[in-house]
Design an enzyme around this catalytic site. Structure first.
Site, PDB file in Angstrom:
ATOM      1  N   ARG A 143       0.784  -1.199   0.000  1.00  0.00           N
ATOM      2  CA  ARG A 143       0.000   0.000   0.000  1.00  0.00           C
ATOM      3  C   ARG A 143       0.836   1.279   0.000  1.00  0.00           C
ATOM      4  O   ARG A 143       0.332   2.360  -0.300  1.00  0.00           O
ATOM      5  CB  ARG A 143      -0.886  -0.010   1.264  1.00  0.00           C
ATOM      6  CG  ARG A 143      -2.160  -0.801   1.067  1.00  0.00           C
ATOM      7  CD  ARG A 143      -2.839  -1.111   2.346  1.00  0.00           C
ATOM      8  NE  ARG A 143      -2.101  -2.166   3.033  1.00  0.00           N
ATOM      9  CZ  ARG A 143      -2.518  -2.731   4.145  1.00  0.00           C
ATOM     10  NH1 ARG A 143      -3.608  -2.324   4.726  1.00  0.00           N
ATOM     11  NH2 ARG A 143      -1.839  -3.707   4.703  1.00  0.00           N
TER      12      ARG A 143
ATOM     13  N   THR B 221      16.360  -2.802   1.847  1.00  0.00           N
ATOM     14  CA  THR B 221      17.333  -3.853   1.511  1.00  0.00           C
ATOM     15  C   THR B 221      17.348  -4.139   0.018  1.00  0.00           C
ATOM     16  O   THR B 221      18.328  -4.658  -0.513  1.00  0.00           O
ATOM     17  CB  THR B 221      16.996  -5.169   2.242  1.00  0.00           C
ATOM     18  OG1 THR B 221      15.719  -5.634   1.775  1.00  0.00           O
ATOM     19  CG2 THR B 221      16.969  -4.985   3.741  1.00  0.00           C
TER      20      THR B 221
ATOM     21  N   THR C  69      12.479  -6.778  -1.652  1.00  0.00           N
ATOM     22  CA  THR C  69      11.114  -6.734  -2.197  1.00  0.00           C
ATOM     23  C   THR C  69      11.156  -6.365  -3.677  1.00  0.00           C
ATOM     24  O   THR C  69      10.516  -7.008  -4.516  1.00  0.00           O
ATOM     25  CB  THR C  69      10.260  -5.700  -1.426  1.00  0.00           C
ATOM     26  OG1 THR C  69      10.295  -6.024  -0.038  1.00  0.00           O
ATOM     27  CG2 THR C  69       8.824  -5.680  -1.923  1.00  0.00           C
TER      28      THR C  69
ATOM     29  N   PHE D  57      13.980   5.013  10.139  1.00  0.00           N
ATOM     30  CA  PHE D  57      12.644   4.530   9.776  1.00  0.00           C
ATOM     31  C   PHE D  57      11.739   5.739   9.566  1.00  0.00           C
ATOM     32  O   PHE D  57      11.612   6.589  10.450  1.00  0.00           O
ATOM     33  CB  PHE D  57      12.078   3.591  10.844  1.00  0.00           C
ATOM     34  CG  PHE D  57      10.913   2.801  10.319  1.00  0.00           C
ATOM     35  CD1 PHE D  57      11.130   1.663   9.557  1.00  0.00           C
ATOM     36  CD2 PHE D  57       9.610   3.214  10.538  1.00  0.00           C
ATOM     37  CE1 PHE D  57      10.058   0.944   9.022  1.00  0.00           C
ATOM     38  CE2 PHE D  57       8.541   2.506  10.012  1.00  0.00           C
ATOM     39  CZ  PHE D  57       8.766   1.371   9.260  1.00  0.00           C
TER      40      PHE D  57
ATOM     41  N   ASP E  54       3.938   3.789   6.407  1.00  0.00           N
ATOM     42  CA  ASP E  54       3.316   3.595   7.714  1.00  0.00           C
ATOM     43  C   ASP E  54       4.259   2.894   8.688  1.00  0.00           C
ATOM     44  O   ASP E  54       5.273   2.321   8.306  1.00  0.00           O
ATOM     45  CB  ASP E  54       2.074   2.716   7.568  1.00  0.00           C
ATOM     46  CG  ASP E  54       2.442   1.250   7.348  1.00  0.00           C
ATOM     47  OD1 ASP E  54       3.235   0.976   6.428  1.00  0.00           O
ATOM     48  OD2 ASP E  54       1.979   0.383   8.123  1.00  0.00           O
TER      49      ASP E  54
ATOM     50  N   ARG F 243       0.126   7.060   7.491  1.00  0.00           N
ATOM     51  CA  ARG F 243       0.158   7.067   6.028  1.00  0.00           C
ATOM     52  C   ARG F 243      -0.340   8.388   5.442  1.00  0.00           C
ATOM     53  O   ARG F 243       0.080   8.793   4.370  1.00  0.00           O
ATOM     54  CB  ARG F 243      -0.744   5.953   5.467  1.00  0.00           C
ATOM     55  CG  ARG F 243      -0.161   4.569   5.549  1.00  0.00           C
ATOM     56  CD  ARG F 243      -0.972   3.637   4.640  1.00  0.00           C
ATOM     57  NE  ARG F 243      -0.837   2.243   5.021  1.00  0.00           N
ATOM     58  CZ  ARG F 243       0.171   1.452   4.660  1.00  0.00           C
ATOM     59  NH1 ARG F 243       1.150   1.935   3.931  1.00  0.00           N
ATOM     60  NH2 ARG F 243       0.209   0.188   5.032  1.00  0.00           N
TER      61      ARG F 243
HETATM   62  P1  IMP Z   1      13.038  -3.870   1.281  1.00  0.00           P
HETATM   63  O1  IMP Z   1      12.517  -5.145   0.698  1.00  0.00           O
HETATM   64  O2  IMP Z   1      13.925  -4.100   2.479  1.00  0.00           O
HETATM   65  O3  IMP Z   1      13.709  -2.958   0.256  1.00  0.00           O
HETATM   66  O4  IMP Z   1      11.816  -3.089   1.902  1.00  0.00           O
HETATM   67  C1  IMP Z   1      10.813  -2.563   1.133  1.00  0.00           C
HETATM   68  C2  IMP Z   1       9.578  -2.334   1.957  1.00  0.00           C
HETATM   69  O5  IMP Z   1       9.819  -2.289   3.374  1.00  0.00           O
HETATM   70  C3  IMP Z   1       8.972  -1.009   1.596  1.00  0.00           C
HETATM   71  O6  IMP Z   1       8.152  -1.098   0.455  1.00  0.00           O
HETATM   72  C4  IMP Z   1       8.246  -0.639   2.856  1.00  0.00           C
HETATM   73  O7  IMP Z   1       6.967  -1.240   2.865  1.00  0.00           O
HETATM   74  C5  IMP Z   1       9.073  -1.252   3.976  1.00  0.00           C
HETATM   75  N1  IMP Z   1       9.987  -0.241   4.551  1.00  0.00           N
HETATM   76  C6  IMP Z   1      11.329  -0.239   4.508  1.00  0.00           C
HETATM   77  N2  IMP Z   1      11.840   0.832   5.153  1.00  0.00           N
HETATM   78  C7  IMP Z   1      10.771   1.530   5.603  1.00  0.00           C
HETATM   79  C8  IMP Z   1      10.645   2.774   6.342  1.00  0.00           C
HETATM   80  O8  IMP Z   1      11.611   3.458   6.716  1.00  0.00           O
HETATM   81  N3  IMP Z   1       9.361   3.162   6.619  1.00  0.00           N
HETATM   82  C9  IMP Z   1       8.266   2.450   6.217  1.00  0.00           C
HETATM   83  N4  IMP Z   1       8.347   1.298   5.529  1.00  0.00           N
HETATM   84  C10 IMP Z   1       9.592   0.849   5.222  1.00  0.00           C
END
Ligand code: IMP
Length: 171
Positions: A39, A100, A103, A148, A155, A161
């Site tokens: 979302r 990271t 995703t 964060f 969120d 949000r």
């Molecule tokens: P990744 O797979 O570690 O790159 O994380 C991607 C997802 O983690 C994002 O699409 C967010 O949903 C969540 N995320 C990572 N860092 C944050 C943050 O600082 N605030 C909110 N959501 C985060």
């Protein structure tokens, strides 16, 4: 926890306007499908598509990643699939934040397997110091430190949000 502004609504609006023009100029001519990752990307995507001066189709991918509250495990579950075919389309994937990269790596592999004509990525935020896998980011709104953040679609436990700016949550 009281969120503190990190990127103001004015700075976001100015950057989104620039991104929209860059996207229109750099992406190949032809039908463009913008795919938002739900979302977190819904607010950014709503502003971004209105800043891209060409016709776009809009679609969404619903994603849930398992892990601790503030960190992904890299195991991604698709909670709602695309409703439009992307084969042969120029696709722009729109993310709220790349942390990271796990995703995004998963989603790029998923979309690539469907045979788009081209696949580009636009993310509002990027935390380069946290990257665990290499991911191509074609358009980045802001690089931020390892904090964060919430607001403008992002969120923590479904809160914040709807803040119109990006904020850091104090522990
Ligand atoms: P990744 O797979 O570690 O790159 O994380 C991607 C997802 O983690 C994002 O699409 C967010 O949903 C969540 N995320 C990572 N860092 C944050 C943050 O600082 N605030 C909110 N959501 C985060």
């Amino acid at each position: 926890m009281q969120p503190r502004s990190l990127i103001s609504a004015q700075d976001i609006a100015a950057r989104v306007a620039v991104l929209g023009r860059e996207i229109a100029a750099r992406l190949p001519d032809g039908a463009l499908t913008v795919v938002g990752v739900l979302r977190g990307a819904f607010v950014f995507m709503a502003d971004l598509v209105r800043a891209i001066p060409r016709d776009v189709r809009c679609d969404f991918l619903g994603v849930r990643s398992y892990g601790a509250a503030t960190e992904t495990s890299g195991v991604v579950q698709i909670t709602s699939d695309l409703s439009l075919p992307v084969a042969g389309q120029h696709v722009l994937l729109v993310e709220d934040i790349v942390d990271t990269g796990l995703t995004l790596r998963y989603l790029l592999d998923l979309l690539q397997a469907q045979g788009p004509a081209s696949l580009h990525v636009c993310t509002l935020l990027s935390k380069p110091s946290r990257r665990r896998v290499e991911v191509p980011l074609d358009f980045v709104g802001f690089e931020i430190p390892d904090r964060f953040v919430v607001g403008y679609g992002l969120d923590v436990d479904q809160k914040y949000r709807s803040l119109p700016y990006v904020a850091v949550v104090d522990e």
